[in-house]
Design an enzyme around this catalytic site. Structure first.
Site, PDB file in Angstrom:
ATOM      1  N   ILE A  35      45.331  32.378  49.479  1.00 20.68           N
ATOM      2  CA  ILE A  35      45.833  32.077  48.143  1.00 20.68           C
ATOM      3  C   ILE A  35      46.667  33.269  47.691  1.00 20.68           C
ATOM      4  CG2 ILE A  35      44.013  30.465  47.468  1.00 20.68           C
ATOM      5  CD1 ILE A  35      42.563  32.656  46.052  1.00 20.68           C
ATOM      6  N   ASP A  36      47.515  33.063  46.700  1.00 18.05           N
ATOM      7  CA  ASP A  36      48.432  34.109  46.255  1.00 18.05           C
ATOM      8  C   ASP A  36      47.688  35.304  45.671  1.00 18.05           C
ATOM      9  OD1 ASP A  36      50.562  32.489  46.956  1.00 18.05           O
ATOM     10  OD2 ASP A  36      50.750  31.625  44.947  1.00 18.05           O
ATOM     11  N   LYS A  37      48.371  36.434  45.663  1.00 20.56           N
ATOM     12  CA  LYS A  37      47.811  37.683  45.143  1.00 20.56           C
ATOM     13  C   LYS A  37      47.236  37.504  43.735  1.00 20.56           C
ATOM     14  CE  LYS A  37      49.274  42.230  43.461  1.00 20.56           C
ATOM     15  NZ  LYS A  37      50.409  43.162  43.284  1.00 20.56           N
ATOM     16  N   ARG A  79      52.368  25.942  41.945  1.00 21.65           N
ATOM     17  CA  ARG A  79      53.310  26.623  41.056  1.00 21.65           C
ATOM     18  C   ARG A  79      54.670  25.917  41.065  1.00 21.65           C
ATOM     19  NH1 ARG A  79      52.732  32.736  43.076  1.00 21.65           N
ATOM     20  NH2 ARG A  79      53.999  33.199  41.211  1.00 21.65           N
TER      21      ARG A  79
END
Length: 344
Positions: free
Chosen positions: A155-157, A258
């Site tokens: 998953i993204d930062k 997103r």
């Protein structure tokens, strides 16, 4: 007999690349630096470490050192090599992990926002993988995914939430197959700008790199570019200017939620990459602007949390399901919006 002239070489400065930078903890006991680095750096042998030290590639507080140097608390150690760093080199770091579940085959961790999942250019340390390598020995790697031991997905930062980590080759293979066949159950909570007209829906649209900005993903509904992507969404709470949305992923593309939510006209709250860090809905009164800015400050990242994760255990074949609470920053912003629309 005439001697041959000596061969001349142009003298050039040898460029060194920083591979590791370690700040020694204040509680560290005295230890030879070669032993310390052998323990700290993944896949490093005592011989390789000593060779790097002898060649002047290991600096302590900015100066070259010797193998018998004993490190002290607060020392800064840099490992400099002649080749640029590769993604396959992973530094073991004592990073606390929020482990939700663990057995012999896998573990489930709750990743905080702000933590990068795996080392890459610009983030060689402080990642989840650096912590995993420290806490767990011999994590498996997928072919073509070297340098990311244990990882089956990511998953993204600045997205918080649940990740499953494989501890064995068999677990990695079987979990990867579940992701490939889209049988993993993944639920995200997203705070988005505005209120969707419908209560629920499905976004189907290829996701691929933007032609204008390679860091951003665009949606290509005609399928002309990118990869097939499907997001099912449902409104959980309408707060006039923002909404709490549940998203279930059928596919798992980079930045899928997103990009899809922006495509729907409802970018994630405070998502700077996708235009959510500006007021997208509401009044222009200074009181409202101040309130929104306070929310941005309270949660300085996109409002996205990997809420739940369900899959079949690769060994027992039991159905496993895990759920996590919204992190404090996300919950605090949600509470503020609920209070604001009731007063307004």
């Amino acid at each position: 007999m005439n001697s041959q002239p000596e061969e001349e070489f142009d003298e050039e400065e040898l460029e060194l690349y920083e591979h590791h930078k370690i700040h020694v903890d204040k509680g560290q006991t005295l230890m030879r630096i070669d032993k310390f680095l052998t323990e700290k750096v993944a896949n490093a042998t005592r011989n390789k470490v000593q060779q790097a030290i002898d060649s002047g590639g290991v600096l302590v507080n900015g100066k070259a050192t010797k193998s018998n140097y004993k490190i002290k608390p607060f020392d800064e150690i840099k490992v400099m090599l002649t080749k640029p760093p590769r993604e396959t080199e992973v530094l073991a770091e004592d990073i606390p992990l929020d482990i939700v579940y663990e057995d012999s085959e896998l573990l489930v961790v709750n990743k905080p926002a702000g933590m990068v999942v795996h080392p890459a250019h610009g983030n060689w340390s402080g990642t989840l993988v650096n912590g995993l390598v420290y806490h767990f020995q011999h994590l498996p790697e997928m072919a073509g995914n070297e340098g990311r031991p244990g990882l089956v997905h990511r998953i993204d930062k600045d997205t918080s939430g649940l990740l499953v980590i494989a501890k064995s080759e068999d677990a990695m293979t079987k979990l990867a197959a579940q992701f490939y066949h889209h049988t993993i159950e993944r639920t995200y909570y997203a705070l988005v700008w505005g209120e969707p007209e419908e209560d629920e829906g499905t976004i189907t649209g290829h996701v691929g790199r933007s032609a204008k900005d390679r860091k951003v993903m665009d949606v290509y509904p005609d399928g002309s570019y990118g990869k097939h992507a499907v997001t099912h969404w449902k409104v959980l709470k309408r707060l006039r200017y923002v909404s709490l949305i549940q998203c279930n992923l059928e596919t798992g593309r980079t930045h899928q939620i997103r990009a899809h939510m922006r495509f729907l006209g409802h970018p994630l709250f405070n998502d700077s990459m996708y235009g959510g860090d500006k007021i997208r809905k509401g009044t222009q009164f200074s009181k409202y602007k101040t309130f929104v800015q306070n929310c941005f400050d309270l949660m300085p990242r996109q409002g996205l949390h990997a809420k739940s994760l369900g899959f079949i255990h690769p060994k027992t074949q039991n159905n496993l399901f895990f759920e996590s609470e919204l992190p404090k920053d996300f919950q605090s912003v949600l509470d503020k919006w609920e209070g604001y629309v009731q007063i307004d």
